[in-house]
Design a protein around this motif. Structure first.
Motif, PDB file in Angstrom:
ATOM      1  N   LEU A 114       0.851  -1.185   0.000  1.00  0.00           N
ATOM      2  CA  LEU A 114       0.000   0.000   0.000  1.00  0.00           C
ATOM      3  C   LEU A 114       0.887   1.235   0.000  1.00  0.00           C
ATOM      4  N   ASP A 115       0.425   2.278  -0.638  1.00  0.00           N
ATOM      5  CA  ASP A 115       1.224   3.494  -0.758  1.00  0.00           C
ATOM      6  C   ASP A 115       1.435   4.153   0.601  1.00  0.00           C
ATOM      7  N   ALA A 116       2.697   4.443   0.917  1.00  0.00           N
ATOM      8  CA  ALA A 116       3.033   5.151   2.153  1.00  0.00           C
ATOM      9  C   ALA A 116       3.677   6.506   1.842  1.00  0.00           C
ATOM     10  N   GLN A 117       3.586   6.932   0.576  1.00  0.00           N
ATOM     11  CA  GLN A 117       4.092   8.221   0.096  1.00  0.00           C
ATOM     12  C   GLN A 117       5.623   8.254   0.041  1.00  0.00           C
ATOM     13  N   ARG A 118       6.115   9.210  -0.755  1.00  0.00           N
ATOM     14  CA  ARG A 118       7.556   9.431  -0.911  1.00  0.00           C
ATOM     15  C   ARG A 118       8.309   8.163  -1.313  1.00  0.00           C
ATOM     16  N   THR A 119       7.804   7.450  -2.296  1.00  0.00           N
ATOM     17  CA  THR A 119       8.389   6.205  -2.831  1.00  0.00           C
ATOM     18  C   THR A 119       8.494   5.100  -1.785  1.00  0.00           C
ATOM     19  N   HIS A 120       7.715   5.203  -0.715  1.00  0.00           N
ATOM     20  CA  HIS A 120       7.680   4.155   0.297  1.00  0.00           C
ATOM     21  C   HIS A 120       6.333   3.431   0.244  1.00  0.00           C
ATOM     22  N   VAL A 121       6.353   2.184   0.693  1.00  0.00           N
ATOM     23  CA  VAL A 121       5.123   1.395   0.757  1.00  0.00           C
ATOM     24  C   VAL A 121       5.035   0.685   2.101  1.00  0.00           C
ATOM     25  N   TYR A 122       3.797   0.470   2.543  1.00  0.00           N
ATOM     26  CA  TYR A 122       3.553  -0.472   3.632  1.00  0.00           C
ATOM     27  C   TYR A 122       3.546  -1.854   2.988  1.00  0.00           C
ATOM     28  N   ASP A 145      11.912   0.576  -4.315  1.00  0.00           N
ATOM     29  CA  ASP A 145      12.995  -0.006  -5.107  1.00  0.00           C
ATOM     30  C   ASP A 145      13.770  -1.054  -4.311  1.00  0.00           C
ATOM     31  N   GLU A 146      13.986  -0.792  -3.033  1.00  0.00           N
ATOM     32  CA  GLU A 146      14.676  -1.774  -2.190  1.00  0.00           C
ATOM     33  C   GLU A 146      13.840  -3.045  -2.047  1.00  0.00           C
ATOM     34  N   LEU A 147      12.539  -2.873  -1.862  1.00  0.00           N
ATOM     35  CA  LEU A 147      11.650  -4.026  -1.726  1.00  0.00           C
ATOM     36  C   LEU A 147      11.641  -4.859  -3.000  1.00  0.00           C
ATOM     37  N   LEU A 148      11.477  -4.202  -4.144  1.00  0.00           N
ATOM     38  CA  LEU A 148      11.419  -4.933  -5.406  1.00  0.00           C
ATOM     39  C   LEU A 148      12.737  -5.640  -5.705  1.00  0.00           C
ATOM     40  N   SER A 149      13.843  -4.997  -5.385  1.00  0.00           N
ATOM     41  CA  SER A 149      15.144  -5.630  -5.587  1.00  0.00           C
ATOM     42  C   SER A 149      15.275  -6.879  -4.722  1.00  0.00           C
ATOM     43  N   GLU A 150      14.787  -6.791  -3.489  1.00  0.00           N
ATOM     44  CA  GLU A 150      14.889  -7.924  -2.564  1.00  0.00           C
ATOM     45  C   GLU A 150      14.077  -9.119  -3.043  1.00  0.00           C
ATOM     46  N   LYS A 167       0.751   2.205  -9.228  1.00  0.00           N
ATOM     47  CA  LYS A 167       1.591   3.395  -9.113  1.00  0.00           C
ATOM     48  C   LYS A 167       3.023   3.059  -9.527  1.00  0.00           C
ATOM     49  N   TYR A 168       3.453   1.838  -9.194  1.00  0.00           N
ATOM     50  CA  TYR A 168       4.828   1.415  -9.472  1.00  0.00           C
ATOM     51  C   TYR A 168       4.876   0.287 -10.503  1.00  0.00           C
ATOM     52  N   PHE A 169       3.883   0.251 -11.375  1.00  0.00           N
ATOM     53  CA  PHE A 169       3.758  -0.869 -12.315  1.00  0.00           C
ATOM     54  C   PHE A 169       4.991  -1.021 -13.205  1.00  0.00           C
ATOM     55  N   ASP A 170       5.524   0.094 -13.712  1.00  0.00           N
ATOM     56  CA  ASP A 170       6.689   0.018 -14.605  1.00  0.00           C
ATOM     57  C   ASP A 170       7.897  -0.584 -13.895  1.00  0.00           C
ATOM     58  N   ARG A 171       8.097  -0.216 -12.641  1.00  0.00           N
ATOM     59  CA  ARG A 171       9.230  -0.765 -11.888  1.00  0.00           C
ATOM     60  C   ARG A 171       9.026  -2.251 -11.603  1.00  0.00           C
TER      61      ARG A 171
END
Length: 240
Positions: A114-122, A145-150, A167-171
């Motif tokens: 879930l969106d936590a703003q400023r490129t952060h997610v819950y 980005d850190e989460l997706l990389s992990e 919101k982050y579909f492309d990444r």
């Protein structure tokens, strides 16, 4: 056992009615109207269409967060009011678990965001053991980005679900082992709250009164952060 489920943790406002494990009715509105405008009307309409009165409800199930601070307060206040008037328990279900219940049993791991703003997610990870959903990680706030990389380099196959997916579909699309859930399964739904609540009720877990249930915010609101930053600056300037 009749359970009224409420989810106002995200942009979508949802209410559902279960009779035992049987879904009776669910309303989801995902538009620009505020939850305070939508929630009670859809509960009233749902009960009317189901030919069930509020006095017939045995328990309230509510998403306690994390998510929208304002939305959570509206859902919580409504759940508490109904529980108080009818003297019935309130069962809490976290909003990421609710999203995970959108996904049918699968061999893939499930990452709810879930969106936590400023490129952060819950976020939290889940997996199915047969038909039983299990939490693999605690809820946390992560840089997307850190989460997706992990998880993208974990060697495991994932389904990622939740309001922040598109919101982050492309990444997300950069990782072949991460499959985005369908748009319908990325919306927070009160049916998931009811599903989780029934399981918790059978185990005697997360059962509250209208007085002791509380939202789970995980982090401070943006207004609180800005206020603290302002106070720090004022204190620093006064000490010069």
């Amino acid at each position: 056992m009749k359970i009224l489920g409420i989810d106002t943790s995200t942009k979508a406002c949802s209410a559902a009615l279960f009779d035992g494990n049987t879904p009776v009715c669910e309303y989801i509105i995902n538009d620009k109207k505020t939850h305070s405008q939508k929630l009670m009307p859809i509960i009233e309409k749902m009960l009317e269409m189901s030919d069930i009165s509020i006095e017939d409800i045995d328990a309230i199930a509510v998403s306690v967060g994390p998510g929208s601070f304002t939305g959570l307060r509206i859902g919580m206040a409504t759940a508490k009011a109904i529980a108080h008037v009818n003297n019935i328990p309130v069962i809490s279900v976290d909003s990421l678990e609710t999203i995970a219940y959108n996904i049918e049993p699968t061999d893939r791991k499930i990452c709810a965001i879930l969106d936590a703003q400023r490129t952060h997610v819950y976020t939290a990870n889940y997996s199915y053991d047969g038909n039983t959903l299990r939490a693999d990680t605690e809820i946390s706030v992560r840089d997307i980005d850190e989460l997706l990389s992990e998880i993208g380099n974990s060697g495991d196959e994932y389904i990622i679900a939740g309001e922040a997916v598109y919101k982050y579909f492309d990444r997300i699309s950069e990782y072949k082992n991460i499959k985005p859930a369908s748009p319908a399964n990325c919306i927070s739904k009160a049916s998931g709250v009811c599903t989780g609540a029934l399981i918790k009720y059978e185990k005697g877990e997360e059962i509250h009164t209208c007085y002791d249930i509380a939202p789970v915010y995980i982090r401070k609101s943006q207004a609180e952060v800005q206020y603290e930053e302002k106070m720090k600056k004022l204190k620093a300037s006064s000490e010069k």
